[in-house]
Design a protein around this motif. Structure first.
Motif, PDB file in Angstrom:
ATOM      1  N   THR A  30       0.905  -1.170  -0.010  1.00 30.64           N
ATOM      2  CA  THR A  30      -0.017  -0.004  -0.178  1.00 30.64           C
ATOM      3  C   THR A  30       0.846   1.430  -0.067  1.00 30.64           C
ATOM      4  N   CYS A  31       0.581   2.031  -0.882  1.00 27.65           N
ATOM      5  CA  CYS A  31       1.421   3.497  -0.895  1.00 27.65           C
ATOM      6  C   CYS A  31       1.142   4.215   0.016  1.00 27.65           C
ATOM      7  N   GLY A  32       2.128   4.604   0.950  1.00 22.35           N
ATOM      8  CA  GLY A  32       2.050   5.518   2.070  1.00 22.35           C
ATOM      9  C   GLY A  32       2.170   6.779   2.066  1.00 22.35           C
ATOM     10  N   MET A  68       3.642  -0.904   3.689  1.00 19.31           N
ATOM     11  CA  MET A  68       3.362   0.410   3.352  1.00 19.31           C
ATOM     12  C   MET A  68       4.580   1.363   3.483  1.00 19.31           C
ATOM     13  N   ASN A  69       5.075   1.893   2.310  1.00 19.91           N
ATOM     14  CA  ASN A  69       6.222   2.816   2.195  1.00 19.91           C
ATOM     15  C   ASN A  69       5.946   4.074   2.899  1.00 19.91           C
ATOM     16  N   ILE A  70       7.082   4.664   3.027  1.00 19.06           N
ATOM     17  CA  ILE A  70       7.114   5.984   3.644  1.00 19.06           C
ATOM     18  C   ILE A  70       8.088   7.106   2.623  1.00 19.06           C
ATOM     19  N   GLU A 216      10.975   4.262  -6.167  1.00 20.24           N
ATOM     20  CA  GLU A 216      11.011   3.826  -4.898  1.00 20.24           C
ATOM     21  C   GLU A 216      10.160   2.741  -4.592  1.00 20.24           C
ATOM     22  N   CYS A 217       8.881   2.925  -4.941  1.00 20.86           N
ATOM     23  CA  CYS A 217       7.909   2.104  -4.664  1.00 20.86           C
ATOM     24  C   CYS A 217       8.173   0.621  -5.444  1.00 20.86           C
ATOM     25  N   SER A 218       8.665   0.672  -6.326  1.00 20.57           N
ATOM     26  CA  SER A 218       9.108  -0.480  -7.333  1.00 20.57           C
ATOM     27  C   SER A 218       9.921  -1.226  -6.334  1.00 20.57           C
ATOM     28  N   PRO A 241       0.273   9.181 -12.744  1.00 21.72           N
ATOM     29  CA  PRO A 241       1.453   7.985 -13.471  1.00 21.72           C
ATOM     30  C   PRO A 241       2.040   7.045 -12.433  1.00 21.72           C
ATOM     31  N   HIS A 242       1.873   7.373 -11.306  1.00 14.56           N
ATOM     32  CA  HIS A 242       2.561   6.357 -10.163  1.00 14.56           C
ATOM     33  C   HIS A 242       2.520   4.967 -10.453  1.00 14.56           C
ATOM     34  N   HIS A 243       1.294   4.447 -10.317  1.00 10.38           N
ATOM     35  CA  HIS A 243       1.293   2.918 -10.204  1.00 10.38           C
ATOM     36  C   HIS A 243       1.411   2.562 -11.783  1.00 10.38           C
ATOM     37  N   ALA A 245       3.596   3.709 -13.748  1.00 10.78           N
ATOM     38  CA  ALA A 245       5.172   3.815 -13.859  1.00 10.78           C
ATOM     39  C   ALA A 245       5.699   2.481 -12.822  1.00 10.78           C
ATOM     40  N   GLU A 246       5.018   2.256 -11.836  1.00 12.00           N
ATOM     41  CA  GLU A 246       5.641   1.002 -10.979  1.00 12.00           C
ATOM     42  C   GLU A 246       5.414  -0.354 -11.691  1.00 12.00           C
ATOM     43  N   ILE A 247       4.388  -0.344 -12.641  1.00 11.76           N
ATOM     44  CA  ILE A 247       4.151  -1.418 -13.367  1.00 11.76           C
ATOM     45  C   ILE A 247       5.475  -1.689 -14.436  1.00 11.76           C
TER      46      ILE A 247
END
Ligand SMILES: [Zn+2]
Length: 473
Positions: A30-32, A68-70, A216-218, A241-243, A245-247
């Motif tokens: 979960t994106c924090g 959950m990332n910070i 960062e999330c990837s 674009p965040h998710h 881009a993660e894919i």
């Protein structure tokens, strides 16, 4: 029946099948928060939806491992630290603490891990992933020294957000001049250092700089959960674009399907408008508490609307939340009275255990409105039965057991709102101990002392419970 969730990727409600249900827990990312200011109640709506999702899955017998990332380094945290004239970590620390404080006020279950983007372990992982993308031709270093993802080389790009690349316009938020990029939609993986970054920089094969937000999330999700994760959540504004881009980054590196189920929470509106500081309708958790509401009431208000429907936050809604919780509290108090009452009423033929409809509703794409509708319908019916003396102790106990079960998902019981003074808690603990030793005399003495301090101790089959108010015994 297996739970079903709306998958943003397919735009369909799909039956939930974790990749590896027996061998490992469900892997959930979960994106924090980005800790450049205190999170607002719209952020917390998404975190409460994720909390509901995790708790429901756990009630259905799944094990969940949630990360959950910070986000402690990106444009806004750097700008904030610079404006405040303090080092980045000192600047972000206060908002990290505030985040955990607010999450606990709202009774959000803690994730198993809270990785921070600035942790060297993850920076190394980001650099490793970017290098892999470059070697596969999926990324390039531009003249401005930053490294960008080459979206034209990733045909799947745009599939999550369901739009085609020709629609892409500059968002105006790209720091570096877009002339350096091959395509306007190419996003930064590594941002070359410039003066505005101050001492926020890491060494890399492309010179000093810092990671882009998406990588960062990837890096943190694949480092902690593996190449393939079961559920990835966030707010709808994370989709693009965040998710997306993660894919592109994760699948670009691993060649494997990154996420099985993408779940996104709709916006929170305040008085029908988008929340904005300029409109004066921007609220944090302490802002709501300052108006005299409790964390429990705010939790209820943020929880009660289906996650895919925009939630309109109003003070009237907060009052309704309060009323709903009072109804639950009064119902539970009545049930407990009947359950513990010596005046056992005659068992009634229509006394029944509640059905599982509450959980079925949550299985249906977390339909919390239907689940709560069923709860309040049950409250109405059982109250009517109690009005007519038609509830016996076993039935009342069955309802209390049912509440205990669904409350592992809702977490709305009032007692945890009450702060028990240290002295009272200690006496109660000692009393538990002497009761185990069957020292009833000492147990009664301790009960009297607790009572003299204004608290009542009640023995239930789950141990003793403390409530405010002197005992009547
Ligand atoms: Zn993220």
């Amino acid at each position: 029946m297996a739970p079903r969730f709306f998958n943003t990727y397919s735009r369909e409600v799909e039956e939930f099948e974790p990749r590896d249900p027996r061998a490992r827990p469900i892997r959930m990312y979960t994106c924090g928060p980005t800790i450049y200011s205190r999170a607002h109640i719209g952020n917390f709506r998404a975190y409460i939806f994720e909390d509901l999702l995790q708790r429901h899955l756990e009630l259905q017998g799944y094990k969940v491992h949630r990360v959950m990332n910070i986000t402690d380094v990106e444009d806004k945290t750097i700008r904030g630290a610079r404006e405040a004239g303090v080092p980045l970590q000192k600047f972000t620390e206060q908002f990290k603490e505030a985040f955990f404080e607010d999450a606990s006020t709202l009774r959000i279950k803690r994730a198993d891990e809270y990785p921070a983007a600035t942790d060297q372990r993850y920076v190394d992982r980001m650099i490793e992933m970017i290098s892999a993308l470059i070697s596969k031709g999926l990324a390039y270093q531009a003249d401005d020294q930053s490294v960008y993802f080459r979206i034209n080389k990733f045909p799947e790009y745009g599939k999550l957000a369901h739009f085609d690349l020709t629609q892409l316009q500059s968002t105006g938020r790209v720091k570096h001049d877009e002339y350096d990029k091959e395509h306007i939609g190419d996003f930064a993986l590594w941002k070359a250092w410039d003066e505005a970054d101050g001492d926020v920089k890491w060494d890399s094969p492309w010179g000093p700089g810092r990671p882009g937000w998406h990588i960062e999330c990837s890096a943190m999700s694949t480092a902690l959960l593996g190449d393939q994760i079961d559920i990835h959540c966030g707010g709808v504004d994370n989709i693009f674009p965040h998710h997306e881009a993660e894919i592109a980054q994760s699948e670009g590196v691993t060649g494997k399907k990154f996420v099985r189920y993408w779940l996104h929470c709709a916006h929170l509106l305040v008085d029908g408008q988008k929340m904005a500081k300029s409109l004066g309708n921007f609220y944090t958790v302490p802002d709501v508490l300052a108006k005299g509401y409790t964390g429990r009431e705010l939790r209820y208000a943020l929880l009660r609307v289906h996650y895919r429907v925009p939630l309109n936050f109003t003070w009237e809604g907060m009052n309704e939340a309060r009323e709903s919780l009072t109804r639950i509290d009064e119902w539970l108090a009545r049930l407990r009275e009947v359950a513990e009452g010596a005046n056992a009423q005659r068992p009634t033929p229509n006394a029944q255990r509640p059905t599982t409809t509450f959980e079925d509703a949550l299985d249906d794409d977390l339909n919390i409105s239907a689940a709560l509708g069923f709860l309040f319908e049950s409250i109405r019916e059982t109250n009517r039965a109690m009005d007519q003396n038609e509830m016996d102790a076993p039935s009342a106990n069955a309802w209390l057991d049912w509440w205990k079960r669904i409350n592992t998902v809702l977490d709305l019981e009032s007692e945890t709102d009450v702060i028990i003074p240290h002295e009272v808690a200690q006496l109660a603990e000692e009393r538990e101990k002497v009761r185990r030793e069957k020292n009833w005399k000492r147990s009664d003495e301790l009960r009297d002392r607790i009572s003299a301090l204004g608290w009542q101790v009640r023995d239930t089959k789950d141990g003793s419970k403390l409530t405010r108010g002197a005992g009547t015994e």
